[in-house]
Design an enzyme around this catalytic site. Sequence first.
Site, PDB file in Angstrom:
ATOM      1  N   GLY A 191      44.705  34.671  47.518  1.00 23.45           N
ATOM      2  CA  GLY A 191      43.441  33.943  47.589  1.00 23.45           C
ATOM      3  C   GLY A 191      43.072  33.302  48.899  1.00 23.45           C
TER       4      GLY A 191
ATOM      5  N   GLY B 135      46.191  39.325  49.580  1.00 25.53           N
ATOM      6  CA  GLY B 135      45.590  40.628  49.845  1.00 25.53           C
ATOM      7  C   GLY B 135      44.702  40.544  51.068  1.00 25.53           C
TER       8      GLY B 135
ATOM      9  N   CYS C 267      19.653  55.081  46.932  1.00 25.88           N
ATOM     10  CA  CYS C 267      18.385  54.744  46.286  1.00 25.88           C
ATOM     11  C   CYS C 267      18.536  53.522  45.396  1.00 25.88           C
ATOM     12  CB  CYS C 267      17.904  55.938  45.479  1.00 25.88           C
ATOM     13  SG  CYS C 267      17.730  57.361  46.543  1.00 25.88           S
TER      14      CYS C 267
HETATM   15  N1  LLP Z   1      46.590  38.162  42.691  1.00 27.73           N
HETATM   16  C1  LLP Z   1      45.744  38.375  41.678  1.00 27.73           C
HETATM   17  C2  LLP Z   1      46.219  38.219  40.302  1.00 27.73           C
HETATM   18  C3  LLP Z   1      44.426  38.738  41.951  1.00 27.73           C
HETATM   19  O1  LLP Z   1      43.580  38.935  40.931  1.00 27.73           O
HETATM   20  C4  LLP Z   1      43.980  38.889  43.280  1.00 27.73           C
HETATM   21  C5  LLP Z   1      42.610  39.260  43.584  1.00 27.73           C
HETATM   22  C6  LLP Z   1      44.913  38.678  44.320  1.00 27.73           C
HETATM   23  C7  LLP Z   1      46.203  38.302  43.976  1.00 27.73           C
HETATM   24  C8  LLP Z   1      44.571  38.835  45.772  1.00 27.73           C
HETATM   25  O2  LLP Z   1      43.596  37.939  46.199  1.00 27.73           O
HETATM   26  P1  LLP Z   1      43.270  37.826  47.750  1.00 27.73           P
HETATM   27  O3  LLP Z   1      44.496  37.289  48.438  1.00 27.73           O
HETATM   28  O4  LLP Z   1      42.936  39.174  48.256  1.00 27.73           O
HETATM   29  O5  LLP Z   1      42.134  36.921  47.800  1.00 27.73           O
HETATM   30  N2  LLP Z   1      36.527  42.241  45.299  1.00 27.73           N
HETATM   31  C9  LLP Z   1      36.490  40.842  45.681  1.00 27.73           C
HETATM   32  C10 LLP Z   1      37.818  40.176  45.555  1.00 27.73           C
HETATM   33  C11 LLP Z   1      38.397  40.263  44.178  1.00 27.73           C
HETATM   34  C12 LLP Z   1      39.760  39.676  44.092  1.00 27.73           C
HETATM   35  C13 LLP Z   1      40.401  39.994  42.809  1.00 27.73           C
HETATM   36  N3  LLP Z   1      41.730  39.477  42.670  1.00 27.73           N
HETATM   37  C14 LLP Z   1      35.937  40.732  47.095  1.00 27.73           C
HETATM   38  O6  LLP Z   1      35.580  41.759  47.675  1.00 27.73           O
HETATM   39  O7  LLP Z   1      35.795  39.645  47.620  1.00 27.73           O
END
Ligand code: LLP
Length: 420
Positions: free
Chosen positions: A238, A280, A347
């Site tokens: 996150g 991530g 589109c």
């Molecule tokens: N762990 C879990 C259980 C998650 O659901 C997620 C992301 C992460 C870790 C990794 O989160 P990060 O470190 O990447 O923030 N498509 C959206 C983001 C969706 C994230 C979903 N879960 C975007 O493009 O902003």
Amino acid sequence: MSFEYVGDDLYCEGVSLARIAQEQGTPVYVYSRTALEGAYRAFDQALAGTKHHICYSVKANSGLGVLSVLIKLGAGADIVSGGELFRWLRAGGDPKKVVFSGVGKTDAEMGAALDAGILVFNVESEEELDALDRVARARGVRAPVALRVNPDVDPQTHPYISTGLKKNKFGIGWAAAPAVFRRGAALAGIEMIGIDCHIGSQLTKTSPFSDAIARLVELVLALEKDGIKLRTLDIGGGLGIDYEKDGDGPPPTPGEYGQAVTRALAPLAHLDLTLLTEPGRVIIGRAGALVAKVVYRKTNEGKHFTIVDAAMNDLMRPALYGAYHPMRPVHLAGRAEQVTDVVGPICETGDFLARDRALPLLEAGDLIAIGAAGAYGAAMSSNYNTRPRAAEVLVSGDRYQVVRARETLEQLIANERVAE
Ligand code: LLP
């Protein structure tokens, strides 16, 4: 950093983006290996004082190229499907470093993960716990489980990427968690080893992390009183990245995040816990750019549109979340700025990559780099409008490798049949 001008031309490390576009066509995703490795190491370093594993959240960018770089650095994985497990293993990843999250794991996915011997299942409901117990017993094994709890903390981010609020579908409610934990501990096919949470994505403050950890700490201490000793504490991912939007301050650095996490975990210092994290975006987000070519310009009643050959199918974030991505011309031609929408050929009115953006005037044939696109860019791309997915290249120094070839039209229809 890794995407910088050399003279008037934008480079990724030692390779000009113009050269990549020339040789591979557009749209093309370009990743800097140095930036990727640097981001991973910075995050790892920030937690150096605490026993920890980094389980990279595969969903952010699941390409074998990116995964294999992280695997060489010792990363583990946070997966949410059997498909992501398959990718991780194919890329050479260690199954024993895998955490499996997600609210809807099927029997088949659980079975595959048990067979692979993953580190832990992050279980999100009582029904899932029972299903996992059944699948594990059928195999004569015990499934290692962490309970994903929902700490009901507001991550102060976009509502679509908030996960740790009561109203979200994720995790087990705060009040119910201790009882569910004890129930799990009584099941023959389950071994309860930890607690897990993930409160949201693109967080731009450390306080929601500290607040969530404080609640986990309460729970861990309560379970300790009951004689339950945990082995893992997973605080999810996150941490946000800088999308360079005016008015948005920079998000916390990994160092600041690490300090906040370490401070919040202090009450558990007497326990032999391994901290798990699931970053991530912060690992791959700024290491990637999407390079596109201007196809046409047009002006409707004074409003300017720059039509490029990348679209919402290539980078969905602006359409889906109204997300802002920084943009730069690949060649600086000394032109005056113009306020324009940058749109794709799809589109849909929602097919925009930027709205009302001041950019040096771009003409047909010019290249544009859409930055901070490494996370949730290629991973969320689709074939809408029968558009083959973009090529992806990984740059290292003055060389690059195609880590995903551009899809062909034949590949797009390979599994289809005309009706009999
Ligand atoms: N762990 C879990 C259980 C998650 O659901 C997620 C992301 C992460 C870790 C990794 O989160 P990060 O470190 O990447 O923030 N498509 C959206 C983001 C969706 C994230 C979903 N879960 C975007 O493009 O902003």
